[in-house]
Design a protein around this motif. Structure first.
Motif, PDB file in Angstrom:
ATOM      1  N   GLU A   1       0.817  -1.216   0.000  1.00 41.93           N
ATOM      2  CA  GLU A   1       0.000   0.000   0.000  1.00 41.93           C
ATOM      3  C   GLU A   1       0.853   1.270   0.000  1.00 41.93           C
ATOM      4  O   GLU A   1       0.360   2.356  -0.313  1.00 41.93           O
TER       5      GLU A   1
ATOM      6  N   ARG B   1      -7.787   3.605  -3.679  1.00 35.99           N
ATOM      7  CA  ARG B   1      -7.362   2.732  -2.584  1.00 35.99           C
ATOM      8  C   ARG B   1      -8.554   2.495  -1.669  1.00 35.99           C
ATOM      9  O   ARG B   1      -9.171   3.439  -1.171  1.00 35.99           O
TER      10      ARG B   1
ATOM     11  N   THR C   1     -10.247   1.624   1.725  1.00 34.32           N
ATOM     12  CA  THR C   1      -9.877   1.686   3.136  1.00 34.32           C
ATOM     13  C   THR C   1     -10.065   0.333   3.800  1.00 34.32           C
ATOM     14  O   THR C   1     -10.942  -0.450   3.416  1.00 34.32           O
TER      15      THR C   1
ATOM     16  N   CYS D   1      -7.442   7.306   1.684  1.00 33.19           N
ATOM     17  CA  CYS D   1      -7.997   6.317   0.768  1.00 33.19           C
ATOM     18  C   CYS D   1      -8.830   7.055  -0.272  1.00 33.19           C
ATOM     19  O   CYS D   1      -8.861   8.287  -0.300  1.00 33.19           O
TER      20      CYS D   1
END
Length: 317
Positions: free
Chosen positions: A60, A139, A141, A215
């Motif tokens: 990440e 992205r 969460t 995110c």
């Protein structure tokens, strides 16, 4: 003190050498963090912050580096990953992903006024505008609605009657309105814009830090998270003047949609559930350890107060 991974001076000097920023003058662990290990680093060429990421998969990390590069290029006051002389931003120290970033000027404030809140609202709007649409870096969460429903259901049996009923009511609302929440306008969001993640010199906002919960998600959720912290009084009630300053400054740059206005009371409660649960988990996980643990009851109280909120969001189109 929230330094999960202690460092000795020799290993730190070895790590810092490839940046070409001079000799290590001093370093100090930062007690304010509750999830990652952070150090203030003084080098001959300036002041920096070293972060060892304790939670989340290594894969990440490019997202955080890319997002902060985008925000830095948009002229927002955020930290960004410094590169070594070989151009490497993401490195490893003591088996943890590690980033070196410039230390922003200013300090955290404990008591916010309307002027502080207006600046935070304005900066948050700029952040969302810089990353919405095709500019958004995706992205998911790891603490979203599904996580809240799963962890919240687990915690129901840990609570006494009154907080259990409060949480159950909130979980039922999330289940009922989940599809509408996920359909709201999206961008990259900070998702943790509390007072301890903003830096001020007087009433001038000088920096926004700690993007490790960032995110892609509903912008309204980010607004609710921030407002719940910046605009709550000691009893958990929303302070009207501060909230109007915050929302007015935000909406002057990005007006809210009708769907956002309708879901505002729900989103305030969702934001409370997220941090109530994460604090309950931290309180169990780190019980008896020398780690900063925020009081879960603060967000239990705020959730109870937000159950009384039914007015749609002002400043909508």
């Amino acid at each position: 003190m929230s330094v999960f991974t202690p460092l000795a001076r020799p290993e730190l000097e070895t790590f810092l050498a490839p940046y070409g920023l001079g000799c290590l003058l001093d370093f100090q662990g930062i007690a304010a963090g509750s999830e990652n290990t952070n150090f203030f680093i003084s080098l001959e060429q300036g002041e920096f912050v070293l972060t060892l990421v304790e939670r989340g998969p290594v894969q990440e990390m490019p997202f955080f580096i890319d997002l902060l590069d985008v925000l830095h290029e948009a002229d927002l006051p955020v930290p960004y990953a410094l590169r070594t002389t070989d151009g490497v931003a993401l490195r490893e120290l003591k088996g943890k992903p590690a980033l070196l970033q410039p230390r922003l000027s200013g300090k955290h404030i404990k008591i916010a006024n309307a002027q502080h809140c207006a600046q935070v609202g304005e900066l948050q709007a700029h952040l969302h505008l810089a990353t919405q649409g095709e500019r958004m870096i995706k992205r998911k969460t790891d603490r979203g609605l599904d996580w809240m429903l799963e962890e919240g259901t687990e915690f129901l049996s840990h609570l006494s009657d009154e907080p259990r009923a409060l949480l159950q009511q909130a979980l039922d609302e999330i289940t009922e309105r989940k599809d509408k929440i996920l359909a709201l306008p999206r961008a990259n969001i900070h998702a943790d814009l509390f007072r301890d993640n903003a830096m001020f010199e007087g009433t001038h906002l000088t920096g926004l830090i700690d993007f490790y919960n960032a995110c892609s998600g509903p912008m309204l959720y980010d607004v609710a998270i921030a407002l719940n912290d910046w605009c709550s009084d000691e009893d958990g009630l929303i302070d009207g003047p501060r909230a109007r300053a915050f929302l007015g400054a935000y909406a002057a740059l990005r007006p809210f949609t009708a769907a956002e206005a309708e879901l505002w009371p729900t989103m305030l409660r969702v934001a409370c559930v997220r941090f109530w649960l994460s604090r309950l988990i931290a309180a169990e996980q780190f019980a008896g350890q020398d780690v900063l643990i925020h009081d879960p009851r603060e967000f239990e109280q705020r959730l109870a107060q937000r159950q009384q909120v039914s007015t749609p969001l002002p400043f909508a189109l």
